[in-house]
Design an enzyme around this catalytic site. Structure first.
Site, PDB file in Angstrom:
ATOM      1  N   HIS A 138      -9.108  -0.911   3.661  1.00  0.00           N
ATOM      2  CA  HIS A 138      -7.934  -1.398   4.272  1.00  0.00           C
ATOM      3  C   HIS A 138      -8.269  -1.428   5.542  1.00  0.00           C
ATOM      4  CE1 HIS A 138      -3.851  -2.606   5.509  1.00  0.00           C
ATOM      5  NE2 HIS A 138      -3.091  -1.771   4.522  1.00  0.00           N
TER       6      HIS A 138
ATOM      7  N   CYS B  78       0.333  -3.561   9.121  1.00  0.00           N
ATOM      8  CA  CYS B  78      -0.751  -4.106   8.224  1.00  0.00           C
ATOM      9  C   CYS B  78      -0.965  -5.648   8.001  1.00  0.00           C
ATOM     10  CB  CYS B  78      -0.571  -3.411   6.749  1.00  0.00           C
ATOM     11  SG  CYS B  78      -0.330  -1.873   6.734  1.00  0.00           S
TER      12      CYS B  78
ATOM     13  N   HIS C 293      -2.226  -8.376  -1.316  1.00  0.00           N
ATOM     14  CA  HIS C 293      -2.361  -7.384  -0.171  1.00  0.00           C
ATOM     15  C   HIS C 293      -3.086  -6.351  -0.804  1.00  0.00           C
ATOM     16  CE1 HIS C 293      -1.243  -4.987   3.083  1.00  0.00           C
ATOM     17  NE2 HIS C 293      -0.624  -3.971   2.016  1.00  0.00           N
TER      18      HIS C 293
END
Length: 1012
Positions: free
Chosen positions: A350, A177, A313
């Protein structure tokens, strides 16, 4: 402040759910919109989702994706259709994004000679797994290696470097990620180490299919309700989506020096890994995150309390959010200035490997607009997060970004597996406004594309941008388009003096928007007229407005006035009431020759100042004197002396005239064969000039009027040039030339007297120039000679009165020469400057690359204008739902909405090529052409179209040869095929192989018979 470690963000590109460009992305953020979309059962079934799954309560029917993942502008990147269909959509979309980021910064030009690196990562390739890899017949075919190159993440960065000719480091980065933010950090380090001048950094993640939903399972990171509510008490996880982001970076000091449009400044960055300081491999670690953030701050050399925004995040999970906030509080908790918390995932989900870069881009946009968007999907703080009494704020509405320091932000991205990355951003410095002065009063608006469709969309995009930015400096707009965009074959330009006028032209006046499609042209041919084209006040507007032109003209006039003692300036800057008298006087040789030469000299000096130099020249009669100077045969003193002496001697001739007859020389000769008159010029099939004494010309006119008719008229010349009258001064002029030092010509030049190319042996002889004054002008022959060598050149008519260009077009209408008049005709009631600007515009439209920096020497900071409008089409291998349905690659159903033309004479989607279209003439040519069409997705294809120019590679050639050999039952080799290069020669190879094979079989049969 110390900016030694600072890196400037100078270019951006992003495609995210709900937004295909940066402007829409920003609007969505400010409105607090989310991109989570419910998916119908019908749509899910179409993706192969079984009914039994759809009936389960834990199957979440929500998706988050971007539009048109199947579409791509393959032709823009010279990628054949078949290759595009098997290329990972992630690589396609990222490739387009990299171009946009370069163009956004003003560096998407072939002239941008800098070392540019690429640092990027992509997600797992689900297109390969779902649509391609499940078809073993395809994977094991001859195209398997091509598919491997197009789908392995290893080639993401290197493909960009290859397609965009970027010669810095090209590195694919993978840290889950946090990939794309780590890519930014690595790019910064390489720039600071001097390993590249600039770097593209980013990431891309495309799910295939995007609208398939997912299973929710407690303890996993997936959201229970299809929403992502970061730091919210109802947050149950995230939802994974598709997106792409990329930035262009440059060392801060260099960006300042280069006058770049700095969007934000990276003050410092860092990354690390958690190691095993956590409960499991996929779990986050506050300790690791804190270490990365502290390291970034140390590099940035700024205080933690000066940070007033954190782009987190933020995944919306009960485990991750509290841990992340704990780390933020640990590092950034001190201070009184409010610090706002943001999280992109609440808006778009995401984006996996692209999450970090899109979060960075979001923050850059915030710094630009000085606004803080609402935290999307946030209602009430997660009780596990203790924010009361801290300086952290979770805003639910858009508000101004006020700060006690330069606006600074921290951006975090944490990868599953423990790789943490953090970047400290600062707002761009306030840069001064460029002040630019221009000689010309109007601006040239230029747009170019690789397809007509893209060009139309670019016009619409520019109109929209201008309407939203009416306070923009119009010169900066035009300079950005001219100097910071690459030139392509489909071009459009128009002239305007303001943003308002440009908007009006784009909306209401298509007739003022000149549009052409032309291949690149590198050669200029200058055309110069002789006597008779002059007029009063020629070039006056240029003299008054352009210093280069004025200085050159003054030099010439001073020289001629000293040689002839005549007031030449009176004829170039006169009051209207004197025009008729001066026009009559200008017909005298001692005025028209020096005035015409002076005009031509000043104009060529101006063009040279703009880096417009001829590769060849063609002059009509006296027009060869300026060519002799440009070619280096005569220096300035010599050429002006000869022009003056020639003019002076002609004043001694008996009165004469020249007559223009609108018929061919052959027709005229039948009428005047027995008359004492000379042929002054053979200009075209409909333009012949006779020359002689006044009485001889009058007699000839009466006879021609009676036998041929037409508009027979006298030229504006009071002399019988190129006639027997010249004999009286021939020897005297010959003696003058003999005293001059002449040199070998340095550029191509066709003699208007002989119609042949000149050389040192001809133009350095005094007799050439004496004969040149006496003999007939053979313009038909001379122009034919020029066209034979320079058929694709752009011909610049350097007037006055645009006479020679009209003759060239008349002689060679079948070849449609690209002709641009650079001087005003008397028929044009416009300023000289307007004609010149129109000429520059048309020259660019013809495919010639102008040196815009020479035209506008003062550098202009590029504006972030709309980037290239890609002409996207569908290139897609469809998912095969039946695993038992064995499929050969040759019969694969791949979607490409590039349609072949039903008529081979139509343009179709064939690109602009230097070779003319010639349709297949034989059965073999047609079969080879059909195979090429299948691979390139282009129709029609001509038999002389070059394989490499169409976008072919040696790897693609092996596939094409495989099909040719299979379909046409032959064995063509790779080396022979590449040497052939086109359909015609490839078909010859096939036929040659069959002839040789047939002969070999016959010989073998004869041998067998003899043996028997």
């Amino acid at each position: 402040m110390n900016y030694d470690n600072a890196v400037a963000v100078i270019g951006l590109s992003a495609r995210v759910p709900g937004a295909s460009d940066l402007a829409q992305f920003w609007r969505n953020l400010c409105a607090g919109e989310t991109a989570f979309t419910e998916i119908s059962d019908e749509a899910l079934k179409a993706q192969g989702i079984h009914d039994k799954f759809l009936a389960q309560d834990d199957y979440v029917k929500v998706g988050v994706g971007i539009e048109d993942v199947d579409k791509f502008d393959a032709s823009f990147f010279d990628i054949p259709a078949r290759e595009a269909c098997v290329l990972d959509p992630q690589q396609r979309i990222f490739l387009e994004g990299c171009w946009e980021a370069l163009e956004n910064a003003g560096y998407a030009t072939e002239q941008a000679e800098r070392s540019v690196g690429v640092f990027a990562g992509a997600s797992m390739n689900s297109y390969w797994m779902r649509n391609l890899g499940c078809q073993p017949e395809y994977v094991s075919s001859n195209a398997g290696f091509q598919a491997l190159l197009g789908n392995d993440k290893d080639y993401l960065a290197t493909r960009v470097a290859y397609k965009l000719n970027l010669q810095g480091p090209a590195v694919t980065v993978q840290t889950a990620c946090s990939t794309s933010l780590v890519a930014v950090h690595m790019a910064c380090q390489n720039i600071l180490l001097g390993e590249c001048d600039m770097a593209l950094a980013g990431g891309v993640s495309i799910k295939v299919p995007q609208d398939a939903g997912y299973f929710y399972q407690d303890g996993m990171p997936f959201s229970k309700d299809g929403q992502c509510q970061v730091f919210d008490k109802d947050g149950s996880g995230t939802i994974f989506g598709s997106g792409m982001g990329v930035v262009l970076l440059k060392a801060y000091d260099q960006a300042i020096a280069d006058n770049d449009n700095i969007l934000a400044v990276i003050r410092g960055s860092a990354f690390n890994n958690d190691g095993n300081r956590k409960v499991g491999f996929t779990a986050p670690s506050s300790e690791g995150q804190v270490a990365a953030i502290k390291r970034a701050l140390t590099v940035a050399e700024v205080d933690a309390h000066s940070i007033s925004y954190i782009e987190t995040h933020g995944t919306g999970t009960n485990l991750g959010d509290p841990i992340e906030f704990q780390g933020i509080q640990s590092v950034y908790g001190n201070g009184d200035m409010p610090c706002f918390i943001g999280a992109l995932k609440g808006s778009v989900g995401h984006l996996e490997t692209a999450a970090g870069i899109v979060g960075l881009i979001k923050t850059v946009l915030m710094l630009q607009h000085k606004q803080i968007p609402p935290l999307a999907n946030f209602k009430e703080l997660n009780p596990l997060i203790e924010a009361d009494g801290t300086r952290f704020r979770f805003n639910t509405t858009e508000q101004p970004w006020d700060a006690d320091f330069p606006r600074r932000a921290g951006v975090s991205s944490f990868g599953m597996g423990g790789t943490n990355s953090h970047i400290v951003l600062e707002e761009a410095p306030a840069l001064g406004v460029d002040t630019v002065s221009a000689d010309l009063t109007r601006e040239i608006v230029t747009l170019s594309a690789k397809s007509a469709g893209s060009l139309e969309q670019m016009s619409a995009n520019l109109l929209q941008w201008l309407e939203h930015n009416q306070d923009a400096n119009f010169h900066h707009v035009c300079a950005s388009l001219q100097t910071h965009r690459q030139d392509f074959s489909h071009r459009r330009s128009f002239l305007a003096s303001s943003v308002e006028q440009a908007i009006d032209i784009l909306k209401n006046h298509p007739e003022q928007q000149l549009t052409m499609s032309s291949p690149q042209r590198d050669s200029l041919v200058f055309l110069f007229p002789g006597a008779g084209a002059q007029y009063v006040n020629m070039g006056r507007d240029l003299y008054r407005s352009n210093a280069t032109y004025a200085a050159a003209l003054d030099r010439c006039l001073d020289r001629f006035e000293s040689l002839l003692g005549l007031p030449l300036r009176d004829y170039l800057d006169s009051a209207p009431q004197n025009t008729d008298a001066l026009m009559q006087a200008m017909q005298a040789p001692n005025l028209m020759f020096p005035l015409t030469f002076s005009f031509q000299y000043a104009l060529t000096q101006l063009l040279a100042d703009w880096q417009l130099q001829p590769q060849a020249c063609l002059g009509h009669s006296h027009g060869e004197y300026i060519i002799a100077h440009l070619a280096g045969v005569m220096d300035f003193e010599t050429v002006t002396l000869l022009v003056a002496k020639r003019a002076e001697l002609m004043m001694k001739l008996q009165p004469g005239q020249m007559l223009v007859v609108p018929h061919s020389a052959e027709q005229v000769a039948t009428v005047v064969a027995d008359m004492p008159i000379s042929f002054g010029a053979k200009n075209s099939a409909k333009n012949t000039v006779l020359s002689g004494s006044t009485e001889q010309v009058a007699d000839a006119k009466r006879k021609l009027d009676a036998q041929l008719g037409g508009d027979i008229k006298a030229l504006h010349i009071d002399a019988g040039l190129h006639s027997h009258l010249i004999d009286a001064i021939y020897d005297e002029f010959l003696a003058v030339v003999a005293q001059c030092q002449l040199h070998a010509p340095k550029i191509d030049w066709v003699s208007s007297i002989s119609g042949e190319w000149v050389n040192e042996a001809t133009v350095t002889q005094s007799q050439y120039w004496a004969d040149h004054m006496r003999n007939t002008v053979e313009f038909v022959t001379a122009s034919t000679t020029m066209m034979e060598k320079y058929p694709n050149a752009v011909f610049l008519d350097l007037g006055p009165n645009q006479v020679v260009g009209e003759l060239l077009r008349e002689n060679h209408a079948d070849k449609n020469p690209s002709l641009v008049p650079f001087a005003r005709s008397l028929r044009q009631a416009v300023p000289d400057t307007a004609v010149l600007q129109e000429a520059l515009s048309r020259l660019w439209l013809c495919g010639y690359t102008l040196d815009w920096c020479a035209l506008n020497p003062e550098p202009v900071r590029p504006l972030p204008l709309p980037t290239y409008a890609f002409d996207r089409r569908s290139y897609w291998v469809e998912y095969n739902q039946d695993p038992d349905d064995a499929l050969r690659f040759e019969s694969l159903s791949f979607s490409s909405d590039t349609q072949e033309s039903s008529d081979s004479s139509e343009q179709g989607n064939r690109p602009n090529l230097m070779t003319p279209f010639v349709a297949p003439a034989t059965s073999t040519e047609e079969k080879v052409a059909q195979i090429w069409r299948q691979f390139f997705g282009i129709a029609p294809l001509g038999i002389y179209d070059n394989f490499i120019e169409l976008g072919g590679t040696s790897l693609l050639a092996t596939e094409v040869i495989g099909d040719i050999n299979r379909v046409l039952k032959c064995k063509i080799t790779l080396s022979n095929f590449l040497a052939a290069g086109n359909i015609h020669k490839a078909a010859e190879l096939v036929e040659q192989w069959h002839e040789e094979h047939e002969l070999k079989l016959k010989l073998e049969i004869l041998d067998m018979l003899e043996t028997v």
